[in-house]
Write an enzyme that holds these catalytic residues in place. Structure first.
Site, short mmCIF file in Angstrom:
data_model
loop_
_atom_site.label_atom_id
_atom_site.label_comp_id
_atom_site.label_asym_id
_atom_site.label_seq_id
_atom_site.Cartn_x
_atom_site.Cartn_y
_atom_site.Cartn_z
N CYS A 80 2.68 -7.69 -2.34
CA CYS A 80 3.08 -7.26 -3.69
C CYS A 80 4.54 -7.66 -3.96
O CYS A 80 4.83 -8.83 -4.15
CB CYS A 80 2.84 -5.76 -3.86
SG CYS A 80 2.68 -5.26 -5.59
N HIS A 169 -2.57 -4.94 -2.25
CA HIS A 169 -2.28 -4.21 -1.02
C HIS A 169 -3.50 -4.23 -0.10
O HIS A 169 -4.47 -3.51 -0.34
CB HIS A 169 -1.90 -2.76 -1.33
CG HIS A 169 -0.55 -2.60 -1.94
ND1 HIS A 169 0.58 -2.35 -1.20
CD2 HIS A 169 -0.15 -2.68 -3.23
CE1 HIS A 169 1.63 -2.27 -2.00
NE2 HIS A 169 1.22 -2.47 -3.25
N GLU A 171 -3.77 -2.89 2.69
CA GLU A 171 -3.81 -1.69 3.54
C GLU A 171 -4.49 -0.50 2.89
O GLU A 171 -4.79 0.49 3.58
CB GLU A 171 -2.39 -1.29 3.95
CG GLU A 171 -1.50 -0.76 2.84
CD GLU A 171 -0.76 -1.84 2.07
OE1 GLU A 171 0.27 -1.52 1.46
OE2 GLU A 171 -1.23 -2.99 2.06
#
Length: 512
Positions: A80, A169, A171
């Protein structure tokens, strides 16, 4: 040790990212974005990750890195804000454009980063976007490796320099299968990091670290809460220090129903003697008239320290041990000066600056699941390891507004009923956390054909793997009806029960 180093630019997901990498059995640590290049090179990581963050790269005084880092031959993944930073550093333009939030269709193209996802030409999937800015054109020598409808440059790579960028993202849990594969490709395939992060190794390292830090003669005071973190820490410290550990359980008056007796019994079975201190009068006195959640946390933290200081003078201890874990640190936004503060944690943000004891936090860089795994290695019973988390300030942050004894008794009984019903329905271990919240507002009801004016109880349950993101479970109508009926009938002061259907984010798990 071969490791992955994350430079934190202020993302609230930074530590989720670190946890994901540790789950690959690879050690990962987090440092602030302005860590000197010299220190990074001394650590000699197998790979670097630039986290996301709340800033825009084109803003004045936005976080930056030393550009010499790109000549270090260390593979770098930008996430990002991290991707936008890499793009800007290599001459590209970043603009505030069409924002993307939530599930977004995306196309992946062949890349080392997408190995196992893209077999030939392209791979279509959905990921979760959360950005306001975008890279306008790819930098020189970079290739576009992913695109979405409103973000044509959703991922980039420069194979020659082993530089990669993701606008999304990987994650976050929503895109878990895809995100985990991408991280695994970067960590294991591109960085070739060694799988050396094992819980058995962690146990030995922590015990050795405690012995070295405390020395051979000094003593440690541990404030037990009965929760997972302090329970694991108690056994860990006992294994490291033996009888130089003094365990104190402070009855704040803000504990769950029957908590004091249960804690005494549990730790007696582990061979640990504990000193119980009834400080409830002090805590209620100090909290009188205080409504602000942040102030309540700080007052509770200060009261704990005063009690421990008084006890420590009688026990001749030099250290105060706390069960602070990684998620506590990120919630208090102490891991990076660019992070947006969410709330102070009792263990980290609520402590007064002047501390008369040295602070010992052996679990500070372990996540909750790692603490539970450590507890199993240490031989703790499942009843302790699998217990739901309980906040350090206790019911003080589950009574909204001013904390009064009568309010605490109401929420304590409501919470007990809710947990009892969850266990009866075999749901307790299927949710990650569950509790009741007292709302200091009254509403009209009818009891026995008479008008009644009573308080409201909110029931909160969440499902989560990391407690950084969470969703509410769809508990059945029949189950919620049983809970509501019991609470309203068994607690005269309550006339209304509501169920919290808010995910995290945007809501936090605790109401305060």
């Amino acid at each position: 040790m071969s490791n992955i180093l994350i430079l934190d630019f202020g993302s609230q997901y930074t530590n989720v990212l670190a946890k994901k990498i540790r789950l690959l059995s690879v050690f990962c640590e987090v440092l602030t974005w302005n860590t000197p290049l010299e220190k990074i090179l001394q650590i000699s990581p197998s790979g670097l990750i630039f986290s996301g963050g709340p800033h825009s790269v084109y803003q004045e005084n936005s976080p930056k890195v030393d550009k010499e880092i790109y000549n270090s031959n260390i593979p770098i993944l930008g996430v990002c804000y991290g991707m936008q930073l890499i793009a800007r550093d290599f001459g590209s333009e970043v603009q505030g454009g069409k924002s993307e939030f939530g599930y977004t269709p995306i196309v992946f193209y062949p890349s080392e980063l997408f190995k196992g996802l893209v077999d030939q030409d392209a791979f279509h999937t959905e990921i979760r976007m959360s950005h306001c800015d975008s890279v306008v054109i790819p930098p020189k020598d970079f290739f576009v490796i992913a695109s979405s409808q409103h973000c044509p440059i959703a991922a980039i790579e420069c194979p020659e320099k082993k530089l990669f960028g993701l606008q999304f993202h990987p994650e976050v849990s929503d895109s878990q299968a895809v995100g985990d594969k991408i991280l695994s490709n970067f960590v294991k395939h591109i960085c070739q990091a060694s799988e050396t992060w094992k819980i058995e190794t962690i146990e030995k390292q922590l015990i050795q670290s405690i012995k070295e830090k405390v020395g051979e003669t000094e003593r440690v005071l541990l404030g037990l809460s009965g929760g997972v973190d302090s329970s694991v820490l108690a056994v860990l410290l006992h294994n490291a220090l033996g009888d130089r550990l003094s365990c104190v359980f402070v009855d704040t008056g803000l504990l769950r129903k029957n908590e004091v007796e249960e804690v005494k019994q549990q730790f007696s079975s582990l061979g640990l003697e504990i000193l119980v201190v009834d400080a409830s009068e002090k805590f209620f006195h100090d909290l009188s008239g205080i409504e602000d959640p942040e102030q309540k946390r700080k007052v509770i933290g200060a009261a704990f320290i005063e009690v421990f200081d008084e006890v420590s003078r009688n026990l001749d201890v030099q250290w105060l041990a706390q069960g602070t874990i990684y998620s506590d640190v990120i919630e208090s936004a102490k891991s990076c000066d660019a992070t947006q503060v969410i709330k102070s944690h009792h263990n980290v943000g609520g402590l007064p600056e002047k501390l008369n004891l040295k602070l010992l936090e052996p679990l500070r860089f372990l996540f909750k699941d790692e603490v539970r795994a450590l507890g199993k290695v240490l031989g703790l019973p499942d009843v302790l390891i699998s217990r739901h988390p309980f906040p350090g300030p206790g019911l003080g942050v589950r009574v909204l507004g001013e904390v009064r004894r009568e309010y605490v008794e109401i929420v304590k009984n409501a919470d007990s009923i809710f947990i009892e019903e969850l266990k009866k329905a075999n749901l307790y271990h299927k949710v990650s956390q569950a509790f009741a919240v007292f709302l200091p507002c009254k509403s009209v009801a009818v009891k026995g054909d008479c008008r009644h004016y009573g308080y409201t109880i909110a029931l909160r349950a969440i499902e989560s793997t990391d407690f950084m993101t969470a969703c509410w479970p769809s508990l059945s109508r029949e189950f919620l009806n049983r809970c509501s009926s019991r609470i309203i009938n068994e607690i005269p002061e309550v006339c209304r029960v509501v169920y919290d259907i808010s995910d995290k984010p945007p809501a936090t798990i605790e109401w305060e």
